[in-house]
Design a protein around this motif. Structure first.
Motif, PDB file in Angstrom:
ATOM      1  N   MET A   1       0.850  -1.207   0.000  1.00 57.70           N
ATOM      2  CA  MET A   1       0.000   0.000   0.000  1.00 57.70           C
ATOM      3  C   MET A   1       0.878   1.247   0.000  1.00 57.70           C
ATOM      4  O   MET A   1       1.689   1.453   0.895  1.00 57.70           O
ATOM      5  CB  MET A   1      -0.903  -0.041   1.254  1.00 57.70           C
ATOM      6  CG  MET A   1      -1.569   1.282   1.633  1.00 57.70           C
ATOM      7  SD  MET A   1      -3.129   1.562   0.755  1.00 57.70           S
ATOM      8  CE  MET A   1      -3.621   3.156   1.437  1.00 57.70           C
ATOM      9  N   LYS A   2       0.708   2.065  -1.034  1.00 57.58           N
ATOM     10  CA  LYS A   2       1.447   3.321  -1.109  1.00 57.58           C
ATOM     11  C   LYS A   2       0.499   4.506  -1.015  1.00 57.58           C
ATOM     12  O   LYS A   2      -0.572   4.495  -1.601  1.00 57.58           O
ATOM     13  CB  LYS A   2       2.221   3.396  -2.433  1.00 57.58           C
ATOM     14  CG  LYS A   2       3.489   2.571  -2.452  1.00 57.58           C
ATOM     15  CD  LYS A   2       4.277   2.872  -3.721  1.00 57.58           C
ATOM     16  CE  LYS A   2       5.513   2.003  -3.817  1.00 57.58           C
ATOM     17  NZ  LYS A   2       6.195   2.181  -5.117  1.00 57.58           N
ATOM     18  N   THR A   3       0.930   5.526  -0.269  1.00 55.27           N
ATOM     19  CA  THR A   3       0.148   6.758  -0.148  1.00 55.27           C
ATOM     20  C   THR A   3       1.032   7.927  -0.571  1.00 55.27           C
ATOM     21  O   THR A   3       2.221   7.973  -0.222  1.00 55.27           O
ATOM     22  CB  THR A   3      -0.311   6.953   1.310  1.00 55.27           C
ATOM     23  OG1 THR A   3      -1.065   5.810   1.719  1.00 55.27           O
ATOM     24  CG2 THR A   3      -1.165   8.213   1.462  1.00 55.27           C
ATOM     25  N   GLN A  28       5.154   4.115   2.040  1.00 53.66           N
ATOM     26  CA  GLN A  28       4.855   2.709   1.724  1.00 53.66           C
ATOM     27  C   GLN A  28       4.754   1.934   3.029  1.00 53.66           C
ATOM     28  O   GLN A  28       5.696   1.943   3.829  1.00 53.66           O
ATOM     29  CB  GLN A  28       5.945   2.110   0.838  1.00 53.66           C
ATOM     30  CG  GLN A  28       5.626   0.656   0.455  1.00 53.66           C
ATOM     31  CD  GLN A  28       6.528   0.136  -0.639  1.00 53.66           C
ATOM     32  OE1 GLN A  28       7.707   0.476  -0.701  1.00 53.66           O
ATOM     33  NE2 GLN A  28       5.968  -0.701  -1.517  1.00 53.66           N
ATOM     34  N   ASP A  45      -1.610   4.210  -4.092  1.00 54.35           N
ATOM     35  CA  ASP A  45      -2.942   3.611  -3.981  1.00 54.35           C
ATOM     36  C   ASP A  45      -3.912   4.643  -3.425  1.00 54.35           C
ATOM     37  O   ASP A  45      -5.114   4.581  -3.656  1.00 54.35           O
ATOM     38  CB  ASP A  45      -2.892   2.397  -3.037  1.00 54.35           C
ATOM     39  CG  ASP A  45      -1.850   1.390  -3.486  1.00 54.35           C
ATOM     40  OD1 ASP A  45      -2.102   0.727  -4.506  1.00 54.35           O
ATOM     41  OD2 ASP A  45      -0.782   1.310  -2.853  1.00 54.35           O
ATOM     42  N   ARG A 399      -0.596   4.839   8.836  1.00 53.80           N
ATOM     43  CA  ARG A 399      -2.050   4.626   8.912  1.00 53.80           C
ATOM     44  C   ARG A 399      -2.745   5.965   9.144  1.00 53.80           C
ATOM     45  O   ARG A 399      -2.320   6.746   9.992  1.00 53.80           O
ATOM     46  CB  ARG A 399      -2.311   3.686  10.091  1.00 53.80           C
ATOM     47  CG  ARG A 399      -3.747   3.309  10.333  1.00 53.80           C
ATOM     48  CD  ARG A 399      -3.778   2.301  11.480  1.00 53.80           C
ATOM     49  NE  ARG A 399      -5.132   1.984  11.891  1.00 53.80           N
ATOM     50  CZ  ARG A 399      -5.434   1.393  13.047  1.00 53.80           C
ATOM     51  NH1 ARG A 399      -4.458   1.053  13.899  1.00 53.80           N
ATOM     52  NH2 ARG A 399      -6.684   1.136  13.365  1.00 53.80           N
TER      53      ARG A 399
END
Lengths: 426, 426
Positions: A1-3, A28, A45, A399
């Protein structure tokens, strides 16, 4: 999951980076993997719009007693003795695990809303606090609190060892357990030595109150012929990593001990003022090269957990006490609340700056509000003008904990309800 | 038009009422006509739900330089001389009416959001500020600012007389014009005397800075052989109602003059700390029976206009400076920010408390937030825990200015845009 946090004003607090830059931050999993960018939106993502915001490392509250939120505003404007004996201790005697759980949740709501992602706690029924921290998404250095004499400590020891055994390193390193003897005036020599030995055994830090009041110093001098710092040094306490709250009244020799032993100081300005303990010489500590973090202390002696307010007050006090408006400039203050606190807690390899490889503890501050117009110097703006309510988004260990001022990891309404129920029982 | 605020926690700040009560507030036109209730909803054309809120008198910021919002965060962490000569004065020399208008509007947004309904201003191009205040719905004591020598004052006099002629009492008494000579070190004897004469002629107050810094005192002693207060007294300035900002360094004799003359003091804690001028002995002023109000000073020396923050800092400083945690209890602090400020500005017949007959200047504070849980003592909660962002609704002279955090009298987006344009020209 990448932001990706896109198109934002980054204040990385990293000595190898500029003080401010415009760009993107790539996350990540629980780590920052890039600062500055640009990163293509398709790499993420999730893409967070960071325009009209400043991105800072999550703030680090390096000394609090979290569940004391339940005792907020219950006893103010009184001397320490009356406060403790007539108000705080009688209520603390009633505290159950249920109270600590909901008091901790209440404190976490406030920490999140004011941009704190890491804190150091010293209180009771720690398993409840840990449960709440793990649910919240934040990180905490939880004190294995000790006080009293040898017998009290021996009785407490199995439960404390269980804290280390079950939770030291829990939540992928978010939880750390530190040995936390309360103070030299509440712990006997055996208890202090046991705390030191446990810190060595578990390779953790030693969290204590030092020289909060003049009385603490004079009593220690009467009893041991030494200042609290000298006394602890004579017990070899500083052979493990120490961080000490308050340190309002340190002598030159005490400061030398902190320097030689690379010990950390946690400044608690609001608490020190409210309880009339005095003005800690933080500017001097920093000039001497000491590690300085910032903390709110408990909500009962503050009466909030607002690190933005502690930052502003820290700067103002040092300027006035030194009679020099140039000292304790905004950037230094912001260091105490981020990388400074990280160093104090032994977490600077992991948090405290926005740089690749570190834990993704990031807050977004809404700069599109009247009191941040014009922004001019963004560092000054964060320390002198910004309010905790300007924090819109909090990311902790990658998170999202709060998004557009809505806390997503905890049920705010339920917590307020349960905390009120608990407070009414005290 | 009648409005009812229903089912709220009222903090009236009225010595003839309890410190807190639960109930309703009834407003007719621009006045409060009943406090406590209950009032039947059908009595009101508009009913505001005050549950989960505290209702307080609008806060009174008794000393600011409103349009200096444009210079926010442009020059910090420097000595007064560098700050003034290299940063503030060169920018102020460029200020046009356009700048003052939008700088004032920007300041008003911040005042409203932080619960201020009355303020005292001292700056330039006052007609622009008055235009903005009238549009906002707030009240202001606008300084007819004077400085320099006799010639400068004579040249300025027609414009100043026009302020009194056109605006003294404007907006149904919301606007008042006060004579405002800047300070003893920026005004000659003739200018100070002219200001006094104008205050007498127009039956208004005399607003000035007094003993802000040690240097002001020592220069005045060198030049006139008197402290600034003694010097002003020798010019008979205190024969009109005086309110003086700062007053950090008053002598015993100065305090006696303030007492004898019933003059008001405006405490500016953040500004005094930031510019390293020191700690005003506010607790002593109050013990001596002086009238004390509270102010933020200009945004450039603060760097915000947040009266909630000034209140908290006021209490903390007095406790620490007197080494007595019992002094300057929360209620006294709240008095300085409400009825105290009203007395200082000569408006206590009209504002400063929630009582029948007074102007309906009322703020609602949302108590349903984590940092106000549990509320316990509501007075402590307002002064020590509450944040300006907790203010949801502002009523000024019976008119709703902000409702559920949305400012309804001004176009916030346009103001932020125009203020930024102006700031970029400075």
């Amino acid at each position: 999951m990448k932001t990706i946090i896109q198109n934002t004003l980054i204040i990385p607090m990293d000595t190898n980076a500029p003080r401010t830059l415009h760009g993107d931050i790539l996350i990540q999993g629980d780590r920052i993997i890039g600062v500055g960018g640009p990163y293509h939106p398709e790499e993420g993502d999730l893409v967070i719009d960071g325009s009209r915001c400043a991105a800072l490392p999550g703030l680090i509250n390096a000394h609090t007693h979290l569940a004391m939120t339940l005792l907020r505003n219950c006893a103010d404007d009184m001397d320490l003795f009356t406060w403790l004996h007539e108000h705080i201790w009688p209520r603390e005697a009633k505290l159950t695990e249920d109270h600590i759980l909901w008091g901790s949740y209440l404190g976490l709501l406030e920490l999140i809303r004011s941009g704190t992602t890491v804190f150091a706690d010293m209180y009771f029924h720690q398993q409840q606090t840990i449960e709440a921290v793990l649910a919240s998404g934040l990180s905490a250095s939880i004190g294995a609190t000790m006080f009293g004499d040898k017998l009290a400590t021996q009785q407490r020891l199995p439960a404390l060892r269980d804290l280390w055994g079950s939770f030291h390193g829990a939540g992928d390193g978010r939880i750390m357990i530190d040995a936390a003897p309360h103070a030299v005036y509440t712990c006997t020599q055996e208890t202090l030595q046991t705390a030191r030995d446990l810190a060595e055994e578990y390779s953790c830090s030693f969290h204590i109150h030092i020289s909060e009041s003049r009385k603490e110093n004079s009593d220690c001098l009467s009893e041991h012929g030494k200042t609290p710092t000298e006394y602890l040094d004579s017990l070899n306490a500083f052979s493990v990593p120490v961080y000490a709250a308050h340190c309002v009244h340190l002598s030159d020799r005490d400061i030398d001990i902190f320097k030689r032993r690379n010990a950390g100081i946690v400044h608690n300005p609001t608490s020190n003022l409210k309880l009339a303990n005095g003005f800690a010489p933080v500017h001097r500590f920093i000039q001497e090269g000491l590690n300085v973090g910032l903390g709110t202390d408990g909500a009962s002696s503050n009466n909030n957990l607002n690190m933005m307010e502690e930052m502003h007050i820290t700067s103002l006090l040092q300027k006035a006490c030194t009679e020099d408006p140039r000292v304790m400039e905004a950037y230094q203050v912001l260091e105490t609340a981020t990388i400074g606190g990280a160093r104090v807690l032994g977490r600077d390899h992991d948090v405290g700056t926005l740089e690749a490889g570190k834990r993704a503890d990031i807050i977004l501050v809404d700069t599109d509000v009247p009191h941040l117009h014009p922004l001019n110097n963004p560092i000054s703006a964060m320390v002198y003008s910004a309010q905790s309510s300007d924090i819109t988004t909090v990311i902790s260990s990658g998170r999202i904990v709060m998004e557009n001022r809505r806390i997503v990891t905890l049920d705010e309404e339920k917590i307020l309800h349960e905390a009120l129920r608990c407070a009414q029982q005290l």
